[in-house]
Design a protein around this motif. Structure first.
Motif, PDB file in Angstrom:
ATOM      1  N   TYR A 147       0.905  -1.344  -0.035  1.00 54.69           N
ATOM      2  CA  TYR A 147      -0.177   0.026  -0.116  1.00 54.69           C
ATOM      3  C   TYR A 147       0.821   1.210  -0.015  1.00 54.69           C
ATOM      4  N   GLN A 148       1.985   1.306   0.780  1.00 53.22           N
ATOM      5  CA  GLN A 148       2.883   2.268   0.852  1.00 53.22           C
ATOM      6  C   GLN A 148       3.545   2.780  -0.572  1.00 53.22           C
ATOM      7  N   LYS A 149       3.679   1.874  -1.329  1.00 53.27           N
ATOM      8  CA  LYS A 149       4.237   2.041  -2.831  1.00 53.27           C
ATOM      9  C   LYS A 149       3.050   2.358  -3.589  1.00 53.27           C
ATOM     10  N   TYR A 150       2.027   1.884  -3.634  1.00 47.78           N
ATOM     11  CA  TYR A 150       0.816   2.156  -4.261  1.00 47.78           C
ATOM     12  C   TYR A 150       0.377   3.722  -3.992  1.00 47.78           C
ATOM     13  N   GLU A 151       0.420   4.027  -2.639  1.00 43.78           N
ATOM     14  CA  GLU A 151       0.034   5.316  -2.206  1.00 43.78           C
ATOM     15  C   GLU A 151       1.311   6.480  -2.834  1.00 43.78           C
ATOM     16  N   ASN A 152       2.507   6.081  -3.030  1.00 44.36           N
ATOM     17  CA  ASN A 152       3.393   7.151  -3.320  1.00 44.36           C
ATOM     18  C   ASN A 152       3.943   6.877  -4.736  1.00 44.36           C
TER      19      ASN A 152
END
Length: 751
Positions: free
Chosen positions: A496-501
């Motif tokens: 999710y952190q990769k997707y969000e950024n």
């Protein structure tokens, strides 16, 4: 090579300037310029890489005694790395194994472990702040890959000393925001076609089809299903978009507690038993106690369906060390290999084994391997499902589940299988690489969990080299890649952190489309084709088609028997996860209060030791189950990674490298003879054959035991044999000065 007494004209200083990639709100540093320096033809820069500051007439000291020798050059800091450019003409001897991104004198900012300064020729002191009132005469950089650099600044202009020391300390020590990493700068500037390249054979587990392929490969579709209810992370930020759960688990309860507390499938073995993992529910107030009880009761009914199945809960938080204990142990362990010079090496030799034992690192490695064997015993012998549980569900759960799969499934011992395993269990499993590796320099929750896993895998490769397609060099390179901010694989805490950024910041290119990051599995980004051969094991032989068909037939028959039992199994004395009634125990299942209760109330009589000893009495099937030896000296130091930069620890023409090289030479000779006989069976090739073999053997003898990394660059060693009692020998001076202990650098070159 120049001594400290050598002079030389200094180059005129350039206009001091560079841009900080930290915002003014994050940090204010004195003496840091504000604009990037102009590009130089001597320094190759990657796309998006900016030259920030530099110093001329810097002496890079050798690790000889007293460090009184070295080479002059320029010390440079960019927004990616610290690098040293030698003034001397580079040697024509090109090493066989060379990284295209990080060279011998390059240190990525994430690879810097500690900074030290030497003031007024006194003892080194740590540099732990970005604003200095006094600047050192010598800068010492300790790296996470165990390299140690000494840079003498005595002949550098005072203004350049201030800029280079302030710049390096600023970029290395300052806490950073995620999008200020070079990873995002590079992804925003790299050409689109290059950013999308990847290895097709490595399964990324980013789509439901990838998970379906894995279920089909392990024949687990009957009992488990792919859940895509979290697509675009609409339901939970802690779970990936696609994951696998038991078929009977209702979707309406999966996201009750943001994905915590639900069993997530990892892998199924041939007999139908499976390994799953789950994270603990956090402590809550009494108002939510009933909700948690009802939730866990439904999860329990999903996992346990007597009389056909039993479930074993392994609480890893209670049986393995904590993250803080791992970090403390590793801090002690790594000090054994951060050697300033040869004098320090021999001084530490007197107490080396005591310090090694005190660090407790090898004991933690042993505990992880032992726990994996215990889990395998439940899966293989008792044929019951095992659920790994810990507070986060993404640290030791990843370690143990990965080790179990490597030991039981030969597919994960191939290169693409191993890479797919890391993608599945670690990257998509939500391991907090960003925090555990401390890439942002915030020192919160740092712990080398992934390095611990790689060390465990190295123990397996060391004991069963014929069972692995990957080499120990592959593992060493993979451990180095953790700190290269070109690849996104190890720089996010969750999918999710990769997707969000995924969007570039304002002012950078590609504002209208999401960023596409490199992944580490495309090894051609780091190495030339010739060097890629070092990453594979030439002695590995893939399983034959006949063996695959035979195993497949046995496996299918066994699974059918499990799916359709002909006789009624003996009813289990368990009604849930554990013995005793479900009702009263569920109350204690809530939150962290479970840990001690699990080990006490579910103390199944151990058959682990008998299973372990019986297996080691049988011949080893390198394409089947493998169990490591874990007693006493069987757990060893990963020498290639930890000792590769210490010349005194190398053995010329010795070690496993020498043995492997001789085997390869014989294999090459056999293949060459077959080819020549086939082409010209009547022609005499004896003379040319002898010349070729002699050349290969000569090259083999010159290689170091830590090849292909080790490079000897000092002219003498103290004792010929490293020993803790070498000081007590008679004739010490005579021993040290023996000719056969001297190493001619010009003769051996890159070893």
């Amino acid at each position: 090579m120049l001594g400290l007494g050598a002079g030389g004209a200094t180059k005129s200083p350039k206009t001091p300037s560079f841009v900080s990639y930290l915002t003014p709100e994050e940090i204010i540093v004195k003496d840091v310029p504000t604009q990037p320096l102009p590009k130089t033809n001597c320094l190759p820069l990657l796309q998006g890489e900016l030259l920030m500051c530099e110093a001329n007439t810097v002496l890079k000291c050798t690790q000889d005694e007293g460090s009184q020798r070295g080479v002059y050059g320029r010390l440079i800091c960019t927004n990616l790395k610290i690098t040293f450019l030698c003034d001397e003409v580079p040697d024509d001897n090109i090493p066989e194994f060379k990284n295209k991104i990080v060279g011998e004198n390059d240190i990525t900012l994430q690879c810097v472990d500690q900074l030290y300064g030497v003031f007024d020729d006194k003892k080194k002191v740590p540099i732990n702040k970005t604003v200095l009132t006094k600047y050192p005469e010598r800068l010492i950089i300790y790296c996470k890959d165990f390299r140690v650099f000494h840079f003498c600044l005595s002949y550098v202009k005072e203004e350049e000393v201030k800029r280079i020391v302030s710049g390096i300390s600023h970029y290395v020590l300052s806490p950073k925001g995620l999008k200020h990493l070079f990873l995002f700068t590079y992804a925003a500037n790299v050409p689109r076609y290059a950013a999308t390249c990847t290895k097709e054979q490595t399964i990324m587990f980013e789509s439901s089809s990838d998970w379906m392929m894995e279920l089909e490969r392990t024949k687990a579709k009957l009992n488990y299903k792919v859940c895509s209810a979290n697509e675009y992370y609409r339901r939970s930020k802690g779970l990936p978009q696609h994951f696998v759960v038991p078929v009977s688990l209702p979707e309406d309860i999966m996201f009750t507690f943001q994905g915590k507390g639900i069993p997530i499938w990892c892998w199924s073995c041939q007999n139908g038993s499976a390994i799953l993992k789950m994270s603990s529910l956090q402590d809550v107030d009494d108002g939510n106690m009933q909700a948690q009880k009802a939730f866990l009761d439904r999860v329990e009914k999903t996992l346990h369906r007597p009389p056909y199945e039993e479930v074993r809960i392994e609480d890893l938080s209670a049986s393995l060390p904590s993250l803080s204990e791992i970090q403390t142990s590793y801090n002690r362990f790594k000090q054994l290999f951060l050697i300033d010079n040869s004098s320090d090496f021999w001084d530490s030799d007197l107490k080396w084994f005591t310090l090694l034992d005190t660090s407790n690192w090898l004991e933690i490695v042993r505990q992880c391997l032992k726990k994996a064997i215990e889990v395998i015993e439940y899966l293989d012998t008792q044929k019951i499902n095992v659920v790994l549980k810990e507070d986060t569900g993404s640290d030791f759960c990843c370690v143990i589940s990965s080790l179990v799969q490597i030991m039981m499934d030969p597919y994960y011992r191939t290169m693409h299988g191993f890479q797919s395993l890391i993608q599945k269990e670690w990257v998509m499993g939500g391991h907090c690489f960003l925090d555990r590796c401390n890439h942002l320099r915030k020192n919160d929750n740092e712990a080398p969990v992934f390095l611990l896993f790689l060390d465990c895998v190295w123990q397996l490769i060391q004991q069963y080299p014929l069972a692995f397609e990957i080499s120990e060099t592959y593992l060493t390179v993979l451990s180095d890649s953790i700190n290269i901010p070109i690849f996104s694989t190890f720089f996010f805490n969750s999918p999710y952190q990769k997707y969000e950024n995924r969007w570039a910041e304002e002012g950078q290119p590609r504002q209208d489309e999401p960023l596409r990051f490199y992944n580490v599995w495309d090894w051609s980004v780091q190495f030339e084709l010739k060097a890629l051969s070092f990453l594979t094991n030439p002695l590995y032989v893939e399983k034959s088609k006949h063996e695959k068909q035979l195993r497949k037939a046995q496996r299918s028959k066994h699974i059918r028997q499990l799916s359709l039992p002909l006789t009624q199994s003996k009813p289990s004395n368990k009604k849930g996860f554990f013995r005793d009634e479900t009702g009263p125990f569920i109350k204690n299942l809530l939150g962290k209060r479970i840990s001690k209760l699990i080990s006490n109330s579910d103390d199944v009589p151990g058959t682990y030791r008998a299973f372990y000893e019986n297996w080691h009495r049988k011949p080893v099937d390198f394409h089947g189950l493998i169990l490591p030896h874990i007693d006493g000296p069987d757990i060893r130091i990963w020498a290639q990674r930890h000792l590769r930069w210490i010349p005194e620890a190398q053995v010329l023409g010795g070690g496993n490298v020498s043995t492997m090289q001789r085997i390869l030479e014989l294999m090459e000779e056999i293949q060459s003879l077959k080819k020549k006989i086939k082409e010209k069976p009547l022609h005499d090739h004896s003379s040319s054959k002898e010349t070729e073999v002699d050349t290969r053997r000569k090259r083999s003898v010159r290689r170091s035991s830590l090849y292909p990394f080790a490079m000897l660059h000092i002219s003498s060693f103290r004792p010929a044999i490293a020993t803790t009692t070498w000081r007590s020998w008679d004739g010490e001076d005579e021993l040290v000065n023996r000719e056969d202990e001297l190493v001619d650098v010009e003769e051996f070159g890159y070893l």
